[in-house]
Motif scaffolding. Structure first.
Motif, PDB file in Angstrom:
ATOM      1  N   MET A  57       0.827  -1.030   0.105  1.00 24.77           N
ATOM      2  CA  MET A  57      -0.175   0.065   0.133  1.00 24.77           C
ATOM      3  C   MET A  57       0.980   1.333   0.291  1.00 24.77           C
ATOM      4  N   LYS A  58       0.518   2.102  -0.867  1.00 25.20           N
ATOM      5  CA  LYS A  58       1.220   3.667  -0.780  1.00 25.20           C
ATOM      6  C   LYS A  58       0.764   4.367   0.355  1.00 25.20           C
ATOM      7  N   SER A  59       1.917   5.313   0.738  1.00 25.67           N
ATOM      8  CA  SER A  59       1.547   6.087   1.919  1.00 25.67           C
ATOM      9  C   SER A  59       0.315   6.900   1.640  1.00 25.67           C
ATOM     10  N   PHE A  60      -0.573   7.006   2.216  1.00 29.30           N
ATOM     11  CA  PHE A  60      -1.600   8.117   2.416  1.00 29.30           C
ATOM     12  C   PHE A  60      -2.522   7.599   1.021  1.00 29.30           C
ATOM     13  N   GLU A  61      -2.688   6.282   0.535  1.00 31.73           N
ATOM     14  CA  GLU A  61      -3.370   6.290  -0.708  1.00 31.73           C
ATOM     15  C   GLU A  61      -4.821   6.232  -0.358  1.00 31.73           C
ATOM     16  N   PHE A  62      -5.023   6.233   0.794  1.00 30.80           N
ATOM     17  CA  PHE A  62      -6.834   6.461   1.281  1.00 30.80           C
ATOM     18  C   PHE A  62      -7.210   7.845   0.794  1.00 30.80           C
ATOM     19  N   LEU A  63      -6.261   8.564   0.579  1.00 28.41           N
ATOM     20  CA  LEU A  63      -6.452  10.134   0.275  1.00 28.41           C
ATOM     21  C   LEU A  63      -6.745  10.423  -1.220  1.00 28.41           C
ATOM     22  N   SER A  64      -6.399   9.383  -1.890  1.00 30.29           N
ATOM     23  CA  SER A  64      -6.288   9.685  -3.406  1.00 30.29           C
ATOM     24  C   SER A  64      -7.408   8.996  -3.882  1.00 30.29           C
ATOM     25  N   LYS A  65      -8.034   9.457  -5.329  1.00 28.69           N
ATOM     26  CA  LYS A  65      -9.257   8.814  -5.975  1.00 28.69           C
ATOM     27  C   LYS A  65      -8.311   7.787  -6.616  1.00 28.69           C
ATOM     28  N   LYS A  66      -9.052   6.632  -7.016  1.00 32.41           N
ATOM     29  CA  LYS A  66      -8.767   5.616  -7.946  1.00 32.41           C
ATOM     30  C   LYS A  66      -8.469   5.947  -9.297  1.00 32.41           C
ATOM     31  N   ARG A  67      -7.195   5.919  -9.900  1.00 33.16           N
ATOM     32  CA  ARG A  67      -6.764   5.988 -11.245  1.00 33.16           C
ATOM     33  C   ARG A  67      -7.310   5.006 -12.206  1.00 33.16           C
ATOM     34  N   GLU A  68      -7.526   5.403 -13.386  1.00 36.35           N
ATOM     35  CA  GLU A  68      -7.714   4.433 -14.492  1.00 36.35           C
ATOM     36  C   GLU A  68      -6.724   3.661 -14.667  1.00 36.35           C
ATOM     37  N   GLU A  69      -6.566   2.340 -15.082  1.00 38.70           N
ATOM     38  CA  GLU A  69      -5.242   1.660 -15.428  1.00 38.70           C
ATOM     39  C   GLU A  69      -4.891   2.152 -16.799  1.00 38.70           C
ATOM     40  N   LYS A  70      -3.913   1.979 -17.163  1.00 34.30           N
ATOM     41  CA  LYS A  70      -3.163   2.099 -18.474  1.00 34.30           C
ATOM     42  C   LYS A  70      -3.681   1.027 -19.566  1.00 34.30           C
ATOM     43  N   PRO A  71      -3.927   1.536 -20.867  1.00 38.29           N
ATOM     44  CA  PRO A  71      -4.210   2.698 -21.327  1.00 38.29           C
ATOM     45  C   PRO A  71      -5.460   3.545 -20.766  1.00 38.29           C
ATOM     46  N   ARG A  72      -5.068   4.620 -20.329  1.00 37.68           N
ATOM     47  CA  ARG A  72      -6.461   5.360 -19.932  1.00 37.68           C
ATOM     48  C   ARG A  72      -7.132   6.395 -21.050  1.00 37.68           C
ATOM     49  N   GLU A  73      -8.317   6.810 -20.651  1.00 40.39           N
ATOM     50  CA  GLU A  73      -8.964   7.507 -21.428  1.00 40.39           C
ATOM     51  C   GLU A  73      -9.175   8.975 -20.560  1.00 40.39           C
ATOM     52  N   CYS A  74      -8.793   8.967 -19.461  1.00 39.07           N
ATOM     53  CA  CYS A  74      -9.300   9.876 -18.424  1.00 39.07           C
ATOM     54  C   CYS A  74      -8.149  10.169 -17.551  1.00 39.07           C
ATOM     55  N   GLY A  75      -7.780  11.280 -17.208  1.00 41.01           N
ATOM     56  CA  GLY A  75      -6.637  11.427 -16.420  1.00 41.01           C
ATOM     57  C   GLY A  75      -5.540  11.157 -16.747  1.00 41.01           C
ATOM     58  N   ILE A  76      -4.977  11.590 -18.264  1.00 46.72           N
ATOM     59  CA  ILE A  76      -3.893  11.132 -18.877  1.00 46.72           C
ATOM     60  C   ILE A  76      -2.709  12.309 -18.433  1.00 46.72           C
ATOM     61  N   THR A  77      -1.807  11.653 -18.230  1.00 48.58           N
ATOM     62  CA  THR A  77      -0.714  12.675 -17.804  1.00 48.58           C
ATOM     63  C   THR A  77       0.787  12.849 -18.659  1.00 48.58           C
ATOM     64  N   MET A  78       1.275  13.895 -18.783  1.00 47.43           N
ATOM     65  CA  MET A  78       2.460  14.211 -19.674  1.00 47.43           C
ATOM     66  C   MET A  78       3.546  14.597 -18.896  1.00 47.43           C
ATOM     67  N   VAL A  79       4.741  14.121 -19.138  1.00 47.96           N
ATOM     68  CA  VAL A  79       5.819  14.566 -18.280  1.00 47.96           C
ATOM     69  C   VAL A  79       6.871  15.073 -19.621  1.00 47.96           C
TER      70      VAL A  79
END
Length: 83
Positions: free
Chosen positions: A1-23
């Motif tokens: 479990m990630k630290s403070f995971e309970f505070l985050s919304k669940k993200r779609e798995e890859k490949p995503r159609e929503c919440g796409i992130t570019m770096v």
């Protein structure tokens, strides 16, 4: 479990159609980029090689980074300065 995971919304798995992130890769070394992707790659969908770095760095390093990003299910691309 990630630290403070309970505070985050669940993200779609890859490949995503929503919440796409570019770096932006601003010229990271291979080891630094790989370390970053090992920590955060699950959140990244696209990665842009910024500011013409893909033409000034050694070809073998760029090829290794492209493969490493693809291994993390990330789509690398060039843009900006080169276009």
């Amino acid at each position: 479990m990630k630290s403070f995971e309970f505070l985050s919304k669940k993200r779609e798995e890859k490949p995503r159609e929503c919440g796409i992130t570019m770096v932006l890769d601003k010229g990271l070394g291979l080891e630094t980029a790989e370390s970053l992707m090992n920590i955060s790659g699950e959140y990244v969908d696209y990665l842009k090689f910024g500011w013409g770095t893909s033409i000034v760095h050694e070809q073998d390093i760029i090829k290794a980074k492209v493969q490493m990003y693809k291994d993390h299910d990330i789509t690398p691309y060039t843009g900006g300065t080169l276009f």
